[in-house]
Design a protein around this motif. Structure first.
Motif, mmCIF file in Angstrom:
data_model
loop_
_atom_site.group_PDB
_atom_site.id
_atom_site.type_symbol
_atom_site.label_atom_id
_atom_site.label_comp_id
_atom_site.label_asym_id
_atom_site.label_seq_id
_atom_site.Cartn_x
_atom_site.Cartn_y
_atom_site.Cartn_z
ATOM 1 N N PHE A 34 -26.453 -43.703 16.867
ATOM 2 C CA PHE A 34 -26.097 -42.340 16.467
ATOM 3 C C PHE A 34 -27.364 -41.580 16.056
ATOM 4 C CE2 PHE A 34 -24.290 -38.945 13.963
ATOM 5 C CZ PHE A 34 -23.030 -38.717 14.499
ATOM 6 N N LYS A 35 -28.221 -42.240 15.287
ATOM 7 C CA LYS A 35 -29.464 -41.598 14.854
ATOM 8 C C LYS A 35 -30.369 -41.304 16.044
ATOM 9 C CE LYS A 35 -32.880 -43.629 12.457
ATOM 10 N NZ LYS A 35 -33.541 -44.244 11.274
ATOM 11 N N ASN A 36 -30.465 -42.236 16.966
ATOM 12 C CA ASN A 36 -31.291 -41.999 18.159
ATOM 13 C C ASN A 36 -30.816 -40.753 18.895
ATOM 14 O OD1 ASN A 36 -32.701 -44.296 17.539
ATOM 15 N ND2 ASN A 36 -31.759 -45.562 19.129
ATOM 16 N N ASN A 37 -29.497 -40.619 19.040
ATOM 17 C CA ASN A 37 -28.953 -39.423 19.691
ATOM 18 C C ASN A 37 -29.341 -38.167 18.914
ATOM 19 O OD1 ASN A 37 -27.361 -41.279 21.354
ATOM 20 N ND2 ASN A 37 -26.068 -39.493 21.787
ATOM 21 N N ALA A 38 -29.116 -38.217 17.597
ATOM 22 C CA ALA A 38 -29.360 -37.026 16.776
ATOM 23 C C ALA A 38 -30.842 -36.648 16.782
ATOM 24 C CB ALA A 38 -28.868 -37.272 15.350
ATOM 25 N N MET A 39 -31.716 -37.630 16.779
ATOM 26 C CA MET A 39 -33.160 -37.353 16.776
ATOM 27 C C MET A 39 -33.614 -36.804 18.129
ATOM 28 S SD MET A 39 -34.330 -37.943 13.747
ATOM 29 C CE MET A 39 -36.104 -37.981 14.007
ATOM 30 N N ALA A 40 -32.835 -37.058 19.169
ATOM 31 C CA ALA A 40 -33.240 -36.639 20.515
ATOM 32 C C ALA A 40 -32.934 -35.171 20.799
ATOM 33 C CB ALA A 40 -32.554 -37.524 21.561
ATOM 34 N N ILE A 41 -32.173 -34.532 19.914
ATOM 35 C CA ILE A 41 -31.836 -33.122 20.148
ATOM 36 C C ILE A 41 -33.081 -32.266 19.934
ATOM 37 C CG2 ILE A 41 -30.560 -31.139 19.222
ATOM 38 C CD1 ILE A 41 -28.233 -33.053 18.664
ATOM 39 N N THR A 42 -33.374 -31.439 20.901
ATOM 40 C CA THR A 42 -34.454 -30.469 20.716
ATOM 41 C C THR A 42 -33.787 -29.101 20.537
ATOM 42 O OG1 THR A 42 -34.611 -30.204 23.100
ATOM 43 C CG2 THR A 42 -36.141 -31.752 22.077
ATOM 44 N N GLY A 43 -34.181 -28.394 19.507
ATOM 45 C CA GLY A 43 -33.510 -27.137 19.206
ATOM 46 C C GLY A 43 -32.253 -27.407 18.403
ATOM 47 N N SER A 44 -31.208 -26.611 18.624
ATOM 48 C CA SER A 44 -29.981 -26.691 17.826
ATOM 49 C C SER A 44 -28.894 -27.426 18.581
ATOM 50 C CB SER A 44 -29.497 -25.283 17.501
ATOM 51 O OG SER A 44 -30.469 -24.605 16.740
ATOM 52 N N GLY A 45 -28.116 -28.225 17.854
ATOM 53 C CA GLY A 45 -27.026 -28.929 18.506
ATOM 54 C C GLY A 45 -26.248 -29.791 17.530
ATOM 55 N N TRP A 46 -25.473 -30.675 18.105
ATOM 56 C CA TRP A 46 -24.528 -31.495 17.347
ATOM 57 C C TRP A 46 -24.508 -32.906 17.932
ATOM 58 C CZ3 TRP A 46 -21.727 -28.970 13.465
ATOM 59 C CH2 TRP A 46 -21.820 -27.582 13.466
#
Ligand SMILES: [Fe+2]
Length: 148
Positions: free
Chosen positions: A62-74
């Motif tokens: 879950f953290k890997n996914n969240a850290m991979a967001i560039t800019g704004s997202g969910w």
């Protein structure tokens, strides 16, 4: 939101942006409680352990996914009608395909969600968020999607 193809083209993206902002933040607030548990409960806990081997491995993904967001997202935990779990990201105010999956948890990765307390330390924000997660709410949504 589930019938967006039927919206007039000239208002579609505006409606989806506003509706997504409401939907996403509603689930975000409901994903948290000041009385969080340490870890998943109930049927959802079993499914997380079955699919990700352990809660720690689930948290890492879950953290890997969240850290991979560039800019704004969910970053979302969603389930399909068979109870299969998936961690997905969406950009801006987008929502996962609600025809295909039920969102169980969502973490706001817009900078406004962490900047005041954590500045640019998104990793710390994500790690501390686990202390607030309302696993009872997520488990209730999971059980509903299994019986739907
Ligand atoms: Fe937000």
């Amino acid at each position: 939101m589930t019938e967006s193809a039927q919206l007039p083209a000239e208002i579609r993206s505006g409606v989806l942006n506003n509706a997504g902002g409401v939907y996403n933040h509603n689930l975000y607030w409901n994903s948290m409680t000041p009385h969080g548990h340490c870890c998943p409960v109930g049927t959802l806990a079993q499914a997380i352990n079955r699919q990700y081997s352990s809660f720690a491995m689930f948290q890492q993904q879950f953290k890997n996914n969240a850290m991979a967001i560039t800019g704004s997202g969910w970053t979302w935990l969603i389930a399909d009608g068979d109870g299969e779990l998936t961690i997905v990201n969406t950009a801006n105010q987008q929502v996962p395909d609600l025809q295909q999956a039920v969102p169980l948890l969502v973490l706001d990765i817009w900078e406004h969600a962490h900047y005041l307390q954590y500045r640019y330390n998104r990793e710390r924000y994500i790690e501390n968020w686990w202390n607030l997660v309302n696993w009872n709410h997520a488990d209730a949504l999971y059980r509903q999607c299994m019986t739907a």
